[in-house]
Design a protein around this motif. Structure first.
Motif, short mmCIF file in Angstrom:
data_model
loop_
_atom_site.label_atom_id
_atom_site.label_comp_id
_atom_site.label_asym_id
_atom_site.label_seq_id
_atom_site.Cartn_x
_atom_site.Cartn_y
_atom_site.Cartn_z
N ASN A 46 0.83 -1.19 0.00
CA ASN A 46 0.00 0.00 0.00
C ASN A 46 0.87 1.25 0.00
N ALA A 47 0.40 2.26 -0.67
CA ALA A 47 1.12 3.54 -0.67
C ALA A 47 0.98 4.21 0.69
N ILE A 48 1.99 4.98 1.05
CA ILE A 48 1.95 5.75 2.29
C ILE A 48 2.09 7.23 1.94
N ASN A 49 1.58 8.07 2.84
CA ASN A 49 1.78 9.50 2.69
C ASN A 49 3.24 9.84 2.99
N PHE A 50 3.69 10.93 2.45
CA PHE A 50 5.08 11.33 2.65
C PHE A 50 5.44 11.39 4.13
N ASP A 51 4.58 12.02 4.93
CA ASP A 51 4.94 12.19 6.34
C ASP A 51 4.82 10.91 7.17
N GLN A 52 4.28 9.85 6.59
CA GLN A 52 4.25 8.56 7.28
C GLN A 52 5.58 7.84 7.21
N GLY A 53 6.39 8.17 6.22
CA GLY A 53 7.64 7.44 6.07
C GLY A 53 8.88 8.30 5.92
N PHE A 54 8.68 9.63 5.75
CA PHE A 54 9.81 10.49 5.45
C PHE A 54 9.72 11.81 6.20
N ARG A 55 10.83 12.55 6.13
CA ARG A 55 10.88 13.90 6.66
C ARG A 55 11.83 14.72 5.80
N ASN A 56 11.75 16.02 5.91
CA ASN A 56 12.69 16.87 5.19
C ASN A 56 14.10 16.64 5.73
N ARG A 57 15.06 16.61 4.84
CA ARG A 57 16.47 16.47 5.24
C ARG A 57 17.22 17.78 5.08
N THR A 77 19.62 29.33 -5.32
CA THR A 77 19.90 29.47 -3.89
C THR A 77 20.02 28.13 -3.18
N SER A 78 19.31 27.09 -3.66
CA SER A 78 19.31 25.82 -2.93
C SER A 78 18.56 24.75 -3.71
N GLY A 79 18.85 23.52 -3.37
CA GLY A 79 18.03 22.39 -3.77
C GLY A 79 17.26 21.91 -2.56
N SER A 80 16.90 20.62 -2.55
CA SER A 80 16.15 20.09 -1.42
C SER A 80 16.26 18.58 -1.39
N GLY A 81 16.10 18.01 -0.19
CA GLY A 81 16.17 16.56 -0.06
C GLY A 81 15.31 16.06 1.08
N PHE A 82 15.01 14.77 1.06
CA PHE A 82 14.22 14.15 2.13
C PHE A 82 14.84 12.82 2.51
N LYS A 83 14.40 12.28 3.66
CA LYS A 83 15.01 11.09 4.24
C LYS A 83 13.96 10.28 4.97
N SER A 84 14.10 8.96 4.95
CA SER A 84 13.14 8.09 5.64
C SER A 84 13.25 8.26 7.15
N LEU A 85 12.20 7.86 7.85
CA LEU A 85 12.17 7.99 9.30
C LEU A 85 13.05 6.97 10.00
#
Length: 304
Positions: A46-57, A77-85
């Protein structure tokens, strides 16, 4: 190219016409897509919402979630990334990704596994990277594996690169890494495009890794080995992610935890249908493989 044999004379010109027609067959077949793999691991989870499995890095000001879709972007000015919980020691990790059209040279939009924060200078990594491009060329999807620091300082990548049988800027497509103790399978819309087996402990990542995604300026190497750089007159460069699926064995799980199977048999490896689909992709869309590069030092990649 479309040709007719109606007026083809019985000489060498006719043979040339036939040869040219045969050469166009892969592109005609390619437009139809690969043969069905017969096994669809994405349907098992099943798919999960972003905040169920990740956070901003990093780059929180360049990251928003709206109606289940994560948008990250790069500007001057910047890029962006995320990371699992949490980290994992095996599992199935996927996201549906839509890329930006137009000039994106130098931009790296990616979804990957890594433990670089846990083992700085000695990390493991498994990559799906979309290498930006110029206006007249397609995106390159790069898969890569780094083992115990081979991506730090003395860079020893294990790249296999592809073009895709569809335009990844027109719609979302599912990209996945299926990592078990014995092999790593890279998949696009459930079609295996690469299998990286564990041939020895020295050539396979075995320590827990986190799941990451990011967009960043990789102008020094991403597009034709750095020939074309990021051009910020085209900013912002945007990557969209949705339909996240994460299922596997967290680092803290008991040893009895088993990763998802790579094939319908559950015994490892790929089925005949999966092998046929992967062979089709590699025959028609593979554009680079490190084991076939004569400039590479084979002593550094003994699995070749």
């Amino acid at each position: 190219m479309v040709m007719s044999l109606q007026y083809c004379p019985p000489d060498m010109a006719c043979i040339w016409v036939l040869m040219m027609m045969m050469m166009t067959v892969p592109s005609i077949v390619g437009a139809q897509g690969p043969p069905p793999p017969g096994y669809y691991p994405s349907s098992r989870f099943n798919a999960i919402n972003f905040d169920q499995g990740f956070r901003n890095r990093w780059g929180p000001q360049h990251q928003i979630v709206d109606k289940g879709t994560l948008t990250i972007w790069l500007d001057s000015t910047s890029g962006s990334g995320f990371k699992s919980l949490q980290p994992y020691r095996s599992g199935y990790f996927s996201a549906a990704v839509k890329l930006q059209p137009g000039y994106t040279a130098g931009v790296n939009t990616c979804f990957y596994l890594s433990n670089n924060e846990d083992y700085p200078g000695n990390h493991d990594e498994v990559d799906i990277e979309f290498l930006g491009t110029t206006l007249d060329k397609p995106y390159t999807l790069q898969t890569n594996v780094y083992i115990t620091g081979s991506g730090d300082g003395n860079i020893i990548g294990r790249e296999m690169k592809f073009h895709l049988w569809f335009d990844p800027t027109e719609d979302f497509h599912n990209y996945a890494i299926l990592w078990t103790p014995d092999e790593i399978i890279f998949l696009v819309d459930d079609v295996p495009i690469r299998r990286y087996p564990r041939k020895s402990d020295a050539t396979f990542p075995m320590r827990p890794m986190w799941v990451y995604g990011s967009i960043w300026d990789a102008s020094s190497w991403a597009t034709e080995n750095g020939k074309y750089k990021a051009d910020y007159q085209y900013q912002p460069f945007v990557g969209k992610y949705t339909n996240f699926k994460v299922s596997g064995c967290p680092a803290a799980s008991p040893t009895s935890c088993q990763p998802p199977p790579t094939s319908p048999s559950g015994s490892g490896g790929l089925s005949h249908q999966q092998e046929a689909a992967m062979e089709w992709v590699q025959r028609n869309y593979k554009v680079y493989y490190y084991c076939e590069d004569p400039s590479r030092d084979r002593t550094l990649t003994p699995e070749c």
